[in-house]
Design a protein around this motif. Sequence first.
Motif, mmCIF file in Angstrom:
data_model
loop_
_atom_site.group_PDB
_atom_site.id
_atom_site.type_symbol
_atom_site.label_atom_id
_atom_site.label_comp_id
_atom_site.label_asym_id
_atom_site.label_seq_id
_atom_site.Cartn_x
_atom_site.Cartn_y
_atom_site.Cartn_z
ATOM 1 N N LYS A 13 -30.900 -1.308 -7.244
ATOM 2 C CA LYS A 13 -32.091 -2.123 -7.453
ATOM 3 C C LYS A 13 -33.301 -1.238 -7.663
ATOM 4 C CE LYS A 13 -31.198 -6.166 -4.583
ATOM 5 N NZ LYS A 13 -31.519 -6.720 -3.269
ATOM 6 N N TRP A 14 -33.210 -0.025 -7.217
ATOM 7 C CA TRP A 14 -34.381 0.839 -7.223
ATOM 8 C C TRP A 14 -34.244 1.885 -8.317
ATOM 9 C CZ3 TRP A 14 -37.646 -1.777 -4.529
ATOM 10 C CH2 TRP A 14 -37.167 -2.608 -3.510
ATOM 11 N N ASP A 15 -34.615 3.100 -7.974
ATOM 12 C CA ASP A 15 -34.697 4.107 -9.026
ATOM 13 C C ASP A 15 -33.441 4.970 -9.056
ATOM 14 O OD1 ASP A 15 -37.211 3.075 -8.657
ATOM 15 O OD2 ASP A 15 -38.203 4.914 -9.239
ATOM 16 N N VAL A 16 -33.085 5.381 -10.263
ATOM 17 C CA VAL A 16 -32.124 6.466 -10.414
ATOM 18 C C VAL A 16 -32.961 7.706 -10.644
ATOM 19 C CG1 VAL A 16 -30.293 7.413 -11.828
ATOM 20 C CG2 VAL A 16 -30.360 4.973 -11.340
ATOM 21 N N LEU A 17 -32.895 8.635 -9.718
ATOM 22 C CA LEU A 17 -33.874 9.712 -9.727
ATOM 23 C C LEU A 17 -33.346 11.008 -10.311
ATOM 24 C CD1 LEU A 17 -35.324 9.100 -6.179
ATOM 25 C CD2 LEU A 17 -36.513 8.796 -8.324
ATOM 26 N N ALA A 18 -32.095 11.271 -10.113
ATOM 27 C CA ALA A 18 -31.597 12.587 -10.508
ATOM 28 C C ALA A 18 -30.262 12.433 -11.230
ATOM 29 C CB ALA A 18 -31.422 13.466 -9.271
ATOM 30 N N LEU A 19 -30.009 13.340 -12.131
ATOM 31 C CA LEU A 19 -28.769 13.336 -12.902
ATOM 32 C C LEU A 19 -28.295 14.766 -12.974
ATOM 33 C CD1 LEU A 19 -29.297 11.333 -16.215
ATOM 34 C CD2 LEU A 19 -27.472 10.993 -14.593
ATOM 35 N N GLU A 31 -18.635 18.910 -18.756
ATOM 36 C CA GLU A 31 -19.170 17.656 -19.280
ATOM 37 C C GLU A 31 -18.212 16.474 -19.116
ATOM 38 O OE1 GLU A 31 -20.670 18.160 -23.220
ATOM 39 O OE2 GLU A 31 -22.313 19.417 -22.552
ATOM 40 N N SER A 32 -17.353 16.549 -18.138
ATOM 41 C CA SER A 32 -16.450 15.421 -17.905
ATOM 42 C C SER A 32 -16.958 14.509 -16.802
ATOM 43 C CB SER A 32 -15.069 15.940 -17.526
ATOM 44 O OG SER A 32 -15.137 16.564 -16.264
ATOM 45 N N SER A 33 -18.016 14.909 -16.155
ATOM 46 C CA SER A 33 -18.486 14.122 -15.013
ATOM 47 C C SER A 33 -20.001 14.236 -14.908
ATOM 48 C CB SER A 33 -17.802 14.645 -13.743
ATOM 49 O OG SER A 33 -18.582 14.371 -12.619
ATOM 50 N N VAL A 34 -20.609 13.128 -14.544
ATOM 51 C CA VAL A 34 -22.049 13.109 -14.328
ATOM 52 C C VAL A 34 -22.290 12.481 -12.966
ATOM 53 C CG1 VAL A 34 -24.160 11.925 -15.011
ATOM 54 C CG2 VAL A 34 -22.814 13.091 -16.726
ATOM 55 N N VAL A 35 -23.170 13.076 -12.181
ATOM 56 C CA VAL A 35 -23.533 12.436 -10.918
ATOM 57 C C VAL A 35 -24.989 12.014 -10.993
ATOM 58 C CG1 VAL A 35 -21.839 13.472 -9.406
ATOM 59 C CG2 VAL A 35 -23.913 14.725 -9.948
ATOM 60 N N VAL A 36 -25.279 10.879 -10.386
ATOM 61 C CA VAL A 36 -26.661 10.407 -10.342
ATOM 62 C C VAL A 36 -27.050 10.182 -8.890
ATOM 63 C CG1 VAL A 36 -26.388 9.281 -12.565
ATOM 64 C CG2 VAL A 36 -26.153 7.945 -10.501
ATOM 65 N N GLY A 37 -28.304 10.420 -8.614
ATOM 66 C CA GLY A 37 -28.831 10.194 -7.268
ATOM 67 C C GLY A 37 -29.828 9.059 -7.306
ATOM 68 N N THR A 38 -29.801 8.182 -6.302
ATOM 69 C CA THR A 38 -30.657 7.003 -6.319
ATOM 70 C C THR A 38 -31.620 7.006 -5.141
ATOM 71 O OG1 THR A 38 -29.290 5.635 -4.919
ATOM 72 C CG2 THR A 38 -28.696 5.735 -7.233
#
Lengths: 768, 739
Positions: A235-241, A247-254
């Motif tokens: 619901k909030w922000d996705v801050l970091a990628l 390049e087979s995986s991406v992580v995101v921080g919220t």
Amino acid sequence: MGEFKVHRVRFFDYMPTAIRAMAFNAHTERLALGRMDGSVEIFNFADRYFQEKVIPGKDSRSIEALCWVGGRLFSAGLNGEITEYDLETLRPKYSLEAYGGPIWTITSNSQGAHLAIGCEDGTVKLFEVLEESIQFERNLDRQKGRIISLSWHPSGTQIAAGMMDMIRVFDVPTGRAVQRLLVDRGFGGSKSRETVVWSVVFLSDCTIISGDSAGKVQVWDGHTGTLVKTHLVTKWDVLALSVSKDESSVVVGTSEGTVIQFQFIAPTLQQQQDKEWVRTRTFKNHTHDVRALAEIETAIVSGGMDTQLVVRPLLEKFDERSHASALRKIQFPHRNLVFCAKKAGLLLFQFPGQLELWRLGESDGHGKPGDSLPLKRKPEKLLHLKRKGEDHICCSALSSCGGWLAYSTMSSVRLYRLQTDNNDISISKVPKLPKILRSAHQLCFSSDSSKLFAASSQSSVLVIALSQSECKYVHTLKPKSGSRQPIHLMTNSVDGKWLATANSDCEIHVYNVQKLKLHCIVPVYGSCPSAMGIHPTTNNLTMVHADQQIFEYSIVEKQYTDWSRKLQKQGLHNLWLDRDTPVTHVTFNPKNPEQILLHDMHMFCIIDQSLPLPDQKTQFYNQMTLRSLSEQERPSHLHAFKICKTFQVCFNGDVPGYLPCSTSSGPSRSQPFPPNHRGLGWTSQSSTGQHKHTSLITGAYLVVAALTPDRRRCSRYSSSACGAHTLSQSGSRAPRRPAPAASEVGVGSGHSSGAAWIGTADLDTHSP
Amino acid sequence: MATLFEGFTLCGLVQTSSASDSAIQGIELDGDSDHAVVTDSTRAVTLYKVSDQKPLGSWTVKQGQLLTCPAVFNFQTKEYVVVSDNKVIRVWKEEDLNLDKAFKATVSADVWRVHSAPGGELVVLFQRGAVRLLDSLLSAPQQPIEGILSEKEVIRWSTNIVAEKQHFVLFTTEQRGEHFLYVQRLNPNTLQKYRLEREDSGASPLSFSASLRDKHINLLYLYPNGCVYQSVVAVRGPVGLEGVQALPRSLRLRLPVGEGELGAASAVALDEAHVAVVGMPHPSARTGKDFLCIWNTNFQTLQAGKEMVGRIRGQVWCYLGKLFVPHGKALSVIPYECQKSSLASALGKLRHPGIAVSKSSVAIPSWNTLLHGDQPQGPTKIVDTRKSKLRRKSQSAPALTVDQVLELIKTGPVEEVRREVEALVSRGDAQDLQLSVGRLACQLVARSQVETAFYAPGALARLVQTQCLCHRVPFLRWAGPLGFFFSKIMCPDLLLLALEHKDYFLCQLCLQLFPDIPEVVTCACLKTFIGVPDGDVEMVSLEPDSVSFMEGLVAAGARGGQQNGFSPPLFEDSCDPHHQPKPPQHQDKKNPTLQLEVCPVGLHKAVLLNEVLQTPYSDNLLVPHLKDLNAPQVILFLQYLQFIYLKYSQDVYTQTPVLRSPTMTQIIDWVCLLLDAHFTVLVMAPDAKGLLSNLQSFVKSQVKLFSELGKIEGSLQELHKMKPSKDISQYSIEVIELF
């Protein structure tokens, strides 16, 4: 073995600041971590995540992004400057005004030839990386609205820029914007709010992945500028990628404290060709916003407002369980911030902005194990010394007699004379320090308080003679190796003859202070020493390394001792080696020369060299078992490592003599929230008489400072993080969600102390 | 059972200068049972003939002298004894005119009291606790008197008791907040000291009263918080125990003291079960603390009460069936009578002419008549005061006996039956009202059932209003065979008869007054009420309270639901912003919101339905009968229930205190019952669609509310758990042991 009185101090009010940025250098396996107060920490991931360097912060510096170019580290911040750091002197090499307003991001191309920065004024500026500095090259087409995030295409010909409500793709050679990807706004009430594209990554197949303030992770085709897929993750922000190397995986921080992994895989087994980005895993190791992320070979590294660095291993990359496959949380510095003047019973707390001097309380009662003794005198705060200038304190020292106090910032060293009579304390600054003494990485007083040792550049040590009337430069001790790395550990012997230093190259030098010359070099071991101490009677140097190995080296004989050889031959117990925090202090029991005291963040350990070493089959943590055994049975179960996990100890003072303790009031380590802590410390003075084992350790002091999270401050501090954004005149960036994690914490479990510091002091000579 | 009779004034009282002092020092008995010796607070002793309310003689000491002890009568020598100025004992006979010329003796210590009792010698109690027989003291007046009490100890109260030829002097003392009881036995002389238990508030007892019962001395004492304690001292108790013993006590009575504490109050034991208390508030009267009440300590019930005009001084004496109470400017004598309590009298079956029956303590409206009535009252007093005028009128007519009336019912015309029944019921002397009312009702119903033309609504209503058809005894529910008899057998017929004759007023009365109407009858009532056309029922006069309640409820809706210009959001809106109620088109052409504002049934019909809602029932028994209702009836009833539910849940209507109005719980329960009974029917009926969806939104809102409450509870529990962390101090020195 005996009883000890433990002074439990909870008033060490130290609080690390939030993590703002990180950058991982895969080549050197170093992680650079930027915090809100402008400090930068370097962790060596090859050496058990050891925090080998700390560049202290500065009031005017802000770090919004970090970037490695080869072995060089750059940062950019909302003060509009690009800074390169000198990792040998642990200070900024230079700072460059970019003339584009606050800088939101900095990133280098894969060739390491250029840096791109995103500015508040809407420009992407390219800088050429030169040998000793960087030079402005040109601007790309200026856009309306700030540039929040940047990512180079691996080929270096294109840059994707995250902005407000859109993503722009620039052609680097021409500087033209070639694509304009519009990012949808959020639903409902947030419809009227601009969407901030907090982060983008540009993959080699021209896929662009973005994370934005509406909680979306979007996959775009960079060729056509079309949206491929939208994942609403929060619901909030996705801050970091962060994207993995292949390049087979991406992580995101919220903002919710979660880290979500996306993988580029085929949705069904049949169609292995048609791969797409699929949301796969969610990790929740943070209580607050995840502001910085890095996906390394085998783990996801994340950090954020809750101040802890979390290394989350990707278990599919491991074949067997080991220390590397365990979740690692790094909450506190791997160095001492509490110092104990053993003779005077004083404690010195080092904060970035000030020093605090406390006198320990006293009790003359006796009690059973587990009791709290009645206090005859309460602890007293004697001094609150604020630093001068913008630079944060990087090291400090207190002489064991309590008469001298010194601290150093990046730009200056200050020395104070302390005089205490009865309850009055007077402090006077020592004027006219030798000019050569400008800054120090470590400070240390000799045990008779006649000399001050200051670790200077290139692993050299300045020797300053102290007297009532003046202080005089005596000599510079220089290592033979010519290492340029900073000294991070320094210890001297009680008899005043020896001084040992350790630097980030893992070299340990032993100097003869009386002759003012290098005595010997301890054989270099592959892991960085995390703590060391010189035995008061035998002058053996005990070293503990980041990989938990223990060595004992006889300074006089210039060789490892028999005990050390025996230990290496037999090997340390696996449970010892698997511990996840480095030993941060080594000291000795003055009453029993065979006992070495060690501690890390979670435990104390007394190593009794007279007892047999435990082999792999021995029960390693055996205090509970021993307690339940009868006195006759006990000796057959004893082994050299006596570990007490009662108090969560993470720091200690500059003391010899050391004891373990057992836990009483339960600071729960499982509590995942370390960010704010009440300081807590204690000293133990072994009880006299009464107990037949007691005499072994009489007169030893044990100081523990534990950290307890303070929730109120947590929320305050997360709001101050928001403040940093508002400062950048960015109207749209300022509206952050009102720290939802704070309310989660509010209903969370009751008290817990994240960790504790310990210090021990030998009060032998101080006994009244 | 106890009664306070009409009192009379014995004498006027002199206003004393200080407010706290009483005008009367003491009242003692003479040799004659109709005499009372009254000693005033200054100089005069007066002998009264109580029944004539006139003085027989009066004696005064000289100006400057002061009587310090109430005069007592020596039963053996027929002499009066009084003490003046603490040390001068005066003895005189009734013939003596001048007190100054009477025998005087000066003793060496201050006298507290002279006590006398029939069959015992006079005893002198000195202020320092010593006790002497008067005879022996007068033989050597200057004999040294020892001090028994310690220095700060003062006597608060004393009495003497003669039991089995043993003479006791009891006195209580106070020393620094502690209270002690001394029991002095004479011949042989022993003194026993007891400590009274401290009251939690630390207050001192307001009054003591001692009586002899079953060879035990019962000490009764009253505290300002209204607690009346009893302690028992054995007459042949263990003699020779040294030191102070704790005196065990038991709480006999907890008086309702209203706000604050009792000031000047006094309690005196009348017999083993009754206590007279003066200076306390009456539980059902709001004004002041100036009542004289008789309480039954066994049942903890108020038996009789009487207001005392003027200031109460916390004094009461009780001699030979009379209570002497000084209040205001008069000393009143109030005869009383206490009967042994019994179950039978509680039930009202036992005849006690001139005594209020237990019902008086049960039926609420009767309190006023009981309180303010001057004469001992019979059970007829219970009847609503509105009828009193009627009663007086009918009393003038020649009264028929119960049997005569029964005969009349069998044949007589309606009007005559009504008149005679009314006369009979109103008559004060009909003590057997319980039985007679039952018989009358039986007879009336029987005749009506046989003879369809005959129906006596007035007479039946009158009988029901006596409340004797359903005798409700709250604390003796198990013992009411009579009550069961009527409620089980009489009432269904009566109520059904009333339904049959569409006598809605009688129906309402029955529903209100009968405690256990069978569910089948309740359902029949409901069915009739729903089915009756509004026009029919609007003409009927119903009980005004319930009508006005309903009027208020409907009027609140008519105001448009606005309060201070603010219109509270409708239920559906507050429940879910996205949910728009869409009633089926054919159900009602009106706007749904308007429909909710309008009561679906007429006013009087609603009143009757309310009565049904308030009728006690048992779910299992009711549901099968509810199935008798047809679908339109169910829907109408549900609509009505929804209407009042909305009225209640909107805060527009602030509930005025009405004795009888359906509660929210009752409404919800009935909705549930109806849905249980008719759910399948309702689901199928297109008319009910909108109604059901509305009801569903009620449920949703309730569920939502409770889930929110659950969340709050969880949070609060967490807060609770967090508390223990506080005990960790900032600093401690702890001992650990390592092995």
